[in-house]
Design an enzyme around this catalytic site. Structure first.
Site, PDB file in Angstrom:
ATOM      1  N   ASP A 175       5.540 -11.751   2.439  1.00 49.21           N
ATOM      2  CA  ASP A 175       6.144 -11.226   1.215  1.00 49.21           C
ATOM      3  C   ASP A 175       7.000  -9.990   1.477  1.00 49.21           C
ATOM      4  O   ASP A 175       6.796  -9.271   2.462  1.00 49.21           O
ATOM      5  CB  ASP A 175       5.058 -10.866   0.200  1.00 49.21           C
ATOM      6  CG  ASP A 175       4.268 -12.074  -0.263  1.00 49.21           C
ATOM      7  OD1 ASP A 175       4.810 -13.189  -0.188  1.00 49.21           O
ATOM      8  OD2 ASP A 175       3.110 -11.895  -0.687  1.00 49.21           O
ATOM      9  N   LYS A 176       7.921  -9.740   0.581  1.00 45.00           N
ATOM     10  CA  LYS A 176       8.827  -8.597   0.692  1.00 45.00           C
ATOM     11  C   LYS A 176       8.077  -7.300   0.972  1.00 45.00           C
ATOM     12  O   LYS A 176       8.421  -6.543   1.882  1.00 45.00           O
ATOM     13  CB  LYS A 176       9.639  -8.454  -0.596  1.00 45.00           C
ATOM     14  CG  LYS A 176      10.471  -7.178  -0.671  1.00 45.00           C
ATOM     15  CD  LYS A 176      11.088  -6.996  -2.040  1.00 45.00           C
ATOM     16  CE  LYS A 176      11.774  -5.630  -2.136  1.00 45.00           C
ATOM     17  NZ  LYS A 176      12.313  -5.368  -3.490  1.00 45.00           N
TER      18      LYS A 176
END
Length: 300
Positions: free
Chosen positions: A134-135
């Site tokens: 994830d970011k």
């Protein structure tokens, strides 16, 4: 890209199936089908088509509105590199690959500026990307530099021999030393951007964890993924009422600092696709992560 329909996806509409597989909106998937970019058993199909066991789906192109990712100079933390692959330590806040309407400032843009040798198995919008984190999750991921390496790494990902271990800081005190969360994950019907534990249109998801250290109001844990569902650790920890600190989606609204969610991919292991050698790489969490842990450690 090809997908063979297994029993768990039997009798699901093709557009719904592809939303999850391609991580695109319903409108984008339906437009792909309309443009005959999706074939079922070698033939064009409709959005309303209901999948059957052993159907073979093939993606033969990308939407015309999609453009290739462009190279952008970027400082990359390359832990390891050879002719077949790279292991990257991704910082928190960096998106892994471009998506619709978001084509710059991603890891892929940086990779394209660094090398011309990236696999095209996932198309020209996700070159080299075997798996994602994830970011706002930091840590290790493997990048394929050619299609042969990509395919062999993808097999390891699918058969669960590609090992991934994370460290996370979660809210609350977990009293038992180890645990396994075995709870299926699927799209949240009320918010398509979120995942949740559900029996409906879900997939098996298993996370093993052990406690590393306990604080007054939080617990530092190590998580080992047996499966690799979207947001798996974040969803599972929220499910057992110990959401990850600073998680903006599944955690508490109050954030400790401006730093992203307290989740770091600290170790990755796999069999090298060419040499057959077992390889393991580790990296410590970033300073910001450790500073927040220390803050909880010092709370009275």
């Amino acid at each position: 890209m090809k997908y063979e329909i297994m029993e768990e996806n039997d009798l699901i509409r093709i557009d719904k199936f592809l939303i999850d597989k391609l991580d695109l909106s319903r409108s984008k998937v339906q437009e792909m089908i309309k443009q005959n970019l999706v074939l079922v058993n070698g033939k064009a199909t409709k959005n309303s088509y209901v999948l059957k066991l052993n159907d073979m789906i093939k993606i033969v192109g990308e939407l015309k509105e999609e453009t290739d990712a462009m190279p952008e100079k970027m400082d990359l933390d390359i832990v390891y590199e050879d002719d077949d692959l790279m292991v990257i330590n991704k910082p928190s806040g960096l998106v892994v690959h471009p998506s619709s309407g978001h084509f710059s400032g991603t890891l892929v843009n940086g990779l394209l500026a660094y090398t011309n040798n990236l696999s095209t198995t996932n198309g020209y919008i996700r070159p080299g990307i075997v798996h994602r984190i994830d970011k706002d999750t930091s840590g290790l991921l493997v990048v394929a530099k050619n299609n042969k390496a990509h395919e062999k790494l993808a097999v390891q990902l699918k058969d669960k021999t590609l090992s991934r271990i994370y460290v996370a800081l979660v809210h609350g005190k977990i009293n038992h030393d180890t645990g396994t969360i075995d709870a299926p994950i699927g799209r949240d019907l009320n918010d398509r951007k979120k995942m949740c534990v559900t029996e409906e249109n879900s997939k098996e998801a298993i996370t093993h964890f052990k406690v590393l250290e306990r604080f007054n109001n939080a617990t530092l844990i190590e998580c080992k993924l047996e499966t690799g569902r979207t947001h798996q650790i974040r969803v599972h920890m929220n499910y057992i009422d110990h959401p990850i600190v600073n998680d903006p989606v599944y955690g508490y609204k109050r954030k400790t600092t401006s730093f992203g969610q307290m989740l770091h991919a600290k170790e990755i292991g796999f069999i090298h696709p060419t040499t057959g050698k077992s390889m393991t790489f580790k990296c410590e969490p970033p300073k910001e992560f450790n500073d927040i842990v220390e803050m909880y450690r010092n709370e009275k």
